[in-house]
Design a protein around this motif. Sequence first.
Motif, PDB file in Angstrom:
ATOM      1  N   ARG A 134       0.866  -1.174   0.000  1.00 23.75           N
ATOM      2  CA  ARG A 134       0.000   0.000   0.000  1.00 23.75           C
ATOM      3  C   ARG A 134       0.897   1.217   0.000  1.00 23.75           C
ATOM      4  O   ARG A 134       1.568   1.504   0.988  1.00 23.75           O
ATOM      5  CB  ARG A 134      -0.870  -0.029   1.248  1.00 23.75           C
ATOM      6  CG  ARG A 134      -1.723   1.164   1.434  1.00 23.75           C
ATOM      7  CD  ARG A 134      -3.133   0.786   1.280  1.00 23.75           C
ATOM      8  NE  ARG A 134      -3.929   1.981   1.194  1.00 23.75           N
ATOM      9  CZ  ARG A 134      -5.219   1.957   1.229  1.00 23.75           C
ATOM     10  NH1 ARG A 134      -5.840   0.830   1.339  1.00 23.75           N
ATOM     11  NH2 ARG A 134      -5.893   3.058   1.108  1.00 23.75           N
ATOM     12  N   SER A 135       0.942   1.919  -1.114  1.00 27.63           N
ATOM     13  CA  SER A 135       1.865   3.040  -1.248  1.00 27.63           C
ATOM     14  C   SER A 135       1.317   4.290  -0.580  1.00 27.63           C
ATOM     15  O   SER A 135       0.120   4.418  -0.348  1.00 27.63           O
ATOM     16  CB  SER A 135       2.130   3.325  -2.722  1.00 27.63           C
ATOM     17  OG  SER A 135       0.975   3.876  -3.327  1.00 27.63           O
ATOM     18  N   TYR A 136       2.230   5.206  -0.298  1.00 26.13           N
ATOM     19  CA  TYR A 136       1.857   6.564   0.075  1.00 26.13           C
ATOM     20  C   TYR A 136       2.370   7.461  -1.036  1.00 26.13           C
ATOM     21  O   TYR A 136       3.561   7.478  -1.330  1.00 26.13           O
ATOM     22  CB  TYR A 136       2.460   6.990   1.416  1.00 26.13           C
ATOM     23  CG  TYR A 136       2.065   8.406   1.755  1.00 26.13           C
ATOM     24  CD1 TYR A 136       0.830   8.670   2.314  1.00 26.13           C
ATOM     25  CD2 TYR A 136       2.897   9.478   1.460  1.00 26.13           C
ATOM     26  CE1 TYR A 136       0.434   9.962   2.595  1.00 26.13           C
ATOM     27  CE2 TYR A 136       2.509  10.771   1.726  1.00 26.13           C
ATOM     28  CZ  TYR A 136       1.277  11.005   2.290  1.00 26.13           C
ATOM     29  OH  TYR A 136       0.876  12.287   2.553  1.00 26.13           O
ATOM     30  N   ASN A 137       1.486   8.190  -1.678  1.00 30.53           N
ATOM     31  CA  ASN A 137       1.848   9.034  -2.807  1.00 30.53           C
ATOM     32  C   ASN A 137       2.137  10.448  -2.293  1.00 30.53           C
ATOM     33  O   ASN A 137       1.240  11.126  -1.808  1.00 30.53           O
ATOM     34  CB  ASN A 137       0.715   9.047  -3.831  1.00 30.53           C
ATOM     35  CG  ASN A 137       1.122   9.663  -5.127  1.00 30.53           C
ATOM     36  OD1 ASN A 137       2.073  10.433  -5.205  1.00 30.53           O
ATOM     37  ND2 ASN A 137       0.400   9.339  -6.176  1.00 30.53           N
ATOM     38  N   PHE A 138       3.381  10.872  -2.409  1.00 33.74           N
ATOM     39  CA  PHE A 138       3.780  12.193  -1.939  1.00 33.74           C
ATOM     40  C   PHE A 138       3.359  13.308  -2.898  1.00 33.74           C
ATOM     41  O   PHE A 138       3.420  14.476  -2.547  1.00 33.74           O
ATOM     42  CB  PHE A 138       5.299  12.256  -1.728  1.00 33.74           C
ATOM     43  CG  PHE A 138       5.763  11.448  -0.556  1.00 33.74           C
ATOM     44  CD1 PHE A 138       5.762  11.997   0.714  1.00 33.74           C
ATOM     45  CD2 PHE A 138       6.185  10.144  -0.716  1.00 33.74           C
ATOM     46  CE1 PHE A 138       6.183  11.259   1.810  1.00 33.74           C
ATOM     47  CE2 PHE A 138       6.610   9.394   0.362  1.00 33.74           C
ATOM     48  CZ  PHE A 138       6.609   9.962   1.634  1.00 33.74           C
ATOM     49  N   PHE A 139       2.955  12.973  -4.107  1.00 40.27           N
ATOM     50  CA  PHE A 139       2.669  13.976  -5.134  1.00 40.27           C
ATOM     51  C   PHE A 139       1.201  14.038  -5.535  1.00 40.27           C
ATOM     52  O   PHE A 139       0.817  14.877  -6.325  1.00 40.27           O
ATOM     53  CB  PHE A 139       3.525  13.700  -6.373  1.00 40.27           C
ATOM     54  CG  PHE A 139       4.986  13.638  -6.049  1.00 40.27           C
ATOM     55  CD1 PHE A 139       5.695  14.784  -5.756  1.00 40.27           C
ATOM     56  CD2 PHE A 139       5.641  12.419  -5.991  1.00 40.27           C
ATOM     57  CE1 PHE A 139       7.038  14.737  -5.428  1.00 40.27           C
ATOM     58  CE2 PHE A 139       6.992  12.356  -5.677  1.00 40.27           C
ATOM     59  CZ  PHE A 139       7.693  13.518  -5.390  1.00 40.27           C
TER      60      PHE A 139
END
Length: 188
Positions: A134-139
């Motif tokens: 489960r990624s965390y998208n910084f953008f």
Amino acid sequence: MRAAIRATLASSVVALFFFSHDVVAAPQVSVGATGGFALTNLRDGSGPRPAFHLGVRGDLLFLRSREKDMAVGPYVEALTERFNSTDFGAGLEWLLPAIPAFPFVVSAGGFVHDAPGFGGYQPGVAATLFFGPRSYNFFSTYGLANGIFVQARYGLGDAKETDVLFGVQVDLAVLALPWILTYEAVAH
């Protein structure tokens, strides 16, 4: 003794205000297709009956500013078992980062089950345990969510629906990627 406690408290307050970093916790959204195997009719005497299920699940997580942070938020889902019924559900979920990029997500909520033989939709409760990348998208506010899950469903109506679902969730962005790449290759 009191002077030591006061000094510790004062230094903690100073450190908190002067050495803390800004935290930006933008909400993260994900939507995925679900599918797998189910054991149905566990409570009504005609089961357990094996079945397949397909569905879609979306969530919105708050309080997370990186992959190592916990998060909470609502989810919604729709699914069908054997294409005989359509269930709609919603509730709350809690992301627990066991391994930063591979968290556990525990969720609980309610659902309505399409039971035509029992006068329409019947209420129920569901609990799910999800594990996977489960990624965390910084953008952006969209984060990928892929993984495996198990869900227990308990019907509160006359249909006595009690099911256990095992399955996989594949993010819709991953499913759309081949089509996007093909379109870009043809268009350019």
